[in-house]
Design an enzyme around this catalytic site. Sequence first.
Site, PDB file in Angstrom:
ATOM      1  N   HIS A 536       1.199  -1.788  -0.059  1.00 31.19           N
ATOM      2  CA  HIS A 536       0.119   0.169  -0.271  1.00 31.19           C
ATOM      3  C   HIS A 536       1.077   1.139  -0.369  1.00 31.19           C
ATOM      4  CE1 HIS A 536      -3.238  -2.710   1.485  1.00 31.19           C
ATOM      5  NE2 HIS A 536      -3.796  -2.334   0.604  1.00 31.19           N
ATOM      6  N   ASN A 537       1.485   1.622  -1.202  1.00 31.06           N
ATOM      7  CA  ASN A 537       2.527   2.484  -1.498  1.00 31.06           C
ATOM      8  C   ASN A 537       2.199   2.996  -2.529  1.00 31.06           C
ATOM      9  OD1 ASN A 537       2.729   0.795  -3.537  1.00 31.06           O
ATOM     10  ND2 ASN A 537       4.667   0.184  -1.687  1.00 31.06           N
ATOM     11  N   HIS A 539       2.888   4.468  -5.027  1.00 31.56           N
ATOM     12  CA  HIS A 539       2.950   2.299  -6.891  1.00 31.56           C
ATOM     13  C   HIS A 539       1.478   2.046  -7.229  1.00 31.56           C
ATOM     14  CE1 HIS A 539       7.410   3.191  -6.732  1.00 31.56           C
ATOM     15  NE2 HIS A 539       7.285   2.917  -7.977  1.00 31.56           N
ATOM     16  N   ASP A 697      -8.693  -1.134  -7.578  1.00 33.92           N
ATOM     17  CA  ASP A 697      -8.315  -1.614  -6.629  1.00 33.92           C
ATOM     18  C   ASP A 697      -7.751  -3.633  -6.467  1.00 33.92           C
ATOM     19  OD1 ASP A 697      -6.788  -0.690  -4.690  1.00 33.92           O
ATOM     20  OD2 ASP A 697      -8.255  -1.088  -2.464  1.00 33.92           O
ATOM     21  N   GLN A 748      -3.136 -16.527  -4.500  1.00 34.90           N
ATOM     22  CA  GLN A 748      -2.972 -16.723  -5.445  1.00 34.90           C
ATOM     23  C   GLN A 748      -4.504 -16.783  -6.359  1.00 34.90           C
ATOM     24  OE1 GLN A 748      -2.650 -13.112  -6.181  1.00 34.90           O
ATOM     25  NE2 GLN A 748      -1.366 -13.364  -4.301  1.00 34.90           N
TER      26      GLN A 748
END
Length: 872
Positions: A536-537, A539, A697, A748
Amino acid sequence: MKNEVKSVSPLTSIDEIESENGTHHEVVKNKKRRRSSFKKKGAITKKLLIKFLDSAGFQAYMFVCLVLALFAVDVIALHSYGNDVTEAMNIILTLVFASFLAEMVLNFFIREDYSKLETVMNFIATFSILLDITWITELWEKSDGGGGSYERASRAARVGARAGRIGRIVRVVRLVRVIKMFALFFRCFRKDEEEDSMAPTNLGQKLAESISRLVALLIMITIWVAPMLTFEEFDESLSAWITVFDSHAQNNATTFQLEPVVTDYYDFIMDGGLLRPVELNIHGDYWDWTEISGGYTPRKKDKITLQDNSGLIVLKLDSSKKNQEDAMLNILLVVVVVVELICFIALLNQTTSLLVVRPLERIFTIIRINASQIVGALDIEDSDEESEDEKEVDEINTIEAAVQKMTRIVKHVSGGGAQGSQIVQNYIDDANIDEKTKAWLVNQYDGSETVAETPAKKKKKERKFKRSIIAYDNVDLDFLNSWNFDVFLLKEEEMFSYVRAMFMELGLYEAGMVTDEILSNFLKEVRKNYHDNPYHNFHHVIDVTHGVYRILRLTEDRLDLTEYERMSLMVAAICHDMDHPGVNNAYLVHTLDPLAIKYNDSGVLENTHVACLYSMVTTKPNSNIFVNIKDDKVWRDMRKNIIGCILHTDMAHHFKMVSQMDVFFELHANVIEKKDNPFTTPDDRQFLMNMVLHSADISNAVKPFGIYTKWANCVLEEFFSQGDKEAAKGLPKSPMMDRETTSRAMSQVNFIEFIVGPLYLNLVKILPELSELAITLLNNRKTWGDMYIEEVDGKSMSSMDFNAREEEKAKCTNRYLKFKEKFEPVMEKMEELGFASEQLLKRAGIQKKERPNPRASVIGNLARRASISMGK
Ligand SMILES: [Zn+2]
């Protein structure tokens, strides 16, 4: 007023619906009460009588009566039994007649569903039995003057025989009821065999029965009437012979002269004639052939005595041979009719059951099951006290009520999650509400007015965004306008440039929403509020903003979002994770973090992000992105939109959103197919914005695999570091956050199947322009699955034996196939609508299947469905 029949407005409030339903039920109940009080008198006797009439014993007795009525007389005639048998038969037939009559009268007065046609046929059938009772026919013959002329007697005999035959055919009408019993029996049999949940409905059952009964009656009437239309030839030979005898007698012929004539007559009559002469008396000359016949005395019924007008000639005949032949024909006729009827009704029953009853039953069952699941409150009374009629009416009422109720519920939940706004809208639209109250309602609940212009107004404007030609420094537009946009390749300055290019490309510069300077300042300030978390940055945020930008661009021709809405969405994307601490809501809540305390455990992170954005723009005028929004109402609407979509990035709302998307699609599928804009109300548009930001998101999984892997590593790193923090605090590690045990590939696979898959499946249905993403998602799922299988193969033998390994691998492959199956019909539909090419589908190995011609006839469809349901 409440008792009036009143169509329920789609916008009626829940309370009103409930109260209305209450009164509706009461009305129905009152009606029933009134009706039942009318019937109370004698109702119990009636019920008992019906029970008796329907009992197996009584039905069997009536069946025996029927067989007797149909065949007994003919069987006796066939064997030429003596007179005592005829007498016994008379008694039996009288009993049969009485039974038929009693049953007919009872049915007529007790059963309301008795058809008129059937009643008439039953009446004739019952009274035709009288023709077989010789006591009655003798009475009739005597009143006819006894003996009489030959012509009259012969005609009477013929009419009698024909009446008997017709009467017997009419009696077959009773067989219809027997067939009904058989049908019921087979139905029970079938139910035992299939053991499916298909409860036979009263309506379907009744339909099949009444159709077969009517057709049976029709057949019978045809057989009955047909012989009446034929011309019958009379055999005049006998009367000719009597004339001959008469002329001889008139001429006073001697016995000697008469002898050859009588011999001629005897030879003639014995040569193929059916009436055997027994005695002949011509004017005192007497011939007796009883000896030749073998001393045989015929039955009363078989004796025919003929006299001429003068009474000089008396000819006695034995008609037993003729009667036997008649009896044989009668039996044959009845058997043929019965067989024909049974075969026909069986065929008809099967056909109606295939084409009508089974589909009806299925529809009723589905509606009944779903209605009780969804609506629940519909009390379906299932008491035995109701008559068949009432049950049938109830069945239809139930379905009607269920459909109406479901429609109302759907209308309430369909407003893009903003439940209740339709109620407010309803009040606002009400002409009886004064302006002041309306203004208060609008102000308080903001039901209708937002900056969003209606698409109708918008349509006149140019659809495409106007784009200002400002030099895009360091921006590759092809790179920007593709899903290959890899934010990891960009330096910070470049990221700013790309975001500015997005704003320009969306026409926001041109619309005067922002200037390059404000946007640059804003971005720099926002950047300061992002931590350097593994995932959560900044980028991540630029990646999400790019996702939103791409969706807006791909759907720009259809969705007509206003510049304010585009701007809100872009700002929301840039700020949606501001001040993210790198741990999730659950961690904050569990550790009693000050943020969790501040926001009462609800949407803790999301509230933090929005608050951070607005505290920034209100305290730092230089970086106030909204500086050009002068209208306060517009500013507040944009704030509302931004808060709405950022709060909906909370995973807690994920499945609710997926479900709302389902409903939204069901309600707007036709609009979407026509490539029109389904988002017409402010609520719908807020819903669209929530959907777009949340989808962007979690869009890592729909990106090319190379980019996806980088994100997957980042997110797992952040999860693992939270796991480490939890371990350090002595808390249990959250699932998927233990770096020792979590499989990257499987995490995943699960993320795609359970989280991203359902959302994007619905997203693609609503925004078909995004079809490509679903294909990428399918391929990514397959790749992670393959990697997981490799992981399993790489495990040491000690940790997993061979069989367990193979089982694990098979499970993973099967899961993929199941996952893909869900997408196949949707993607084929996209191809059909022109949103996806065949090549695109092939990329995920989706082969277009041969589908039945949609223009196939209704009957064809019904028949096909029926054959599917019958297909064993
Ligand atoms: Zn995010």
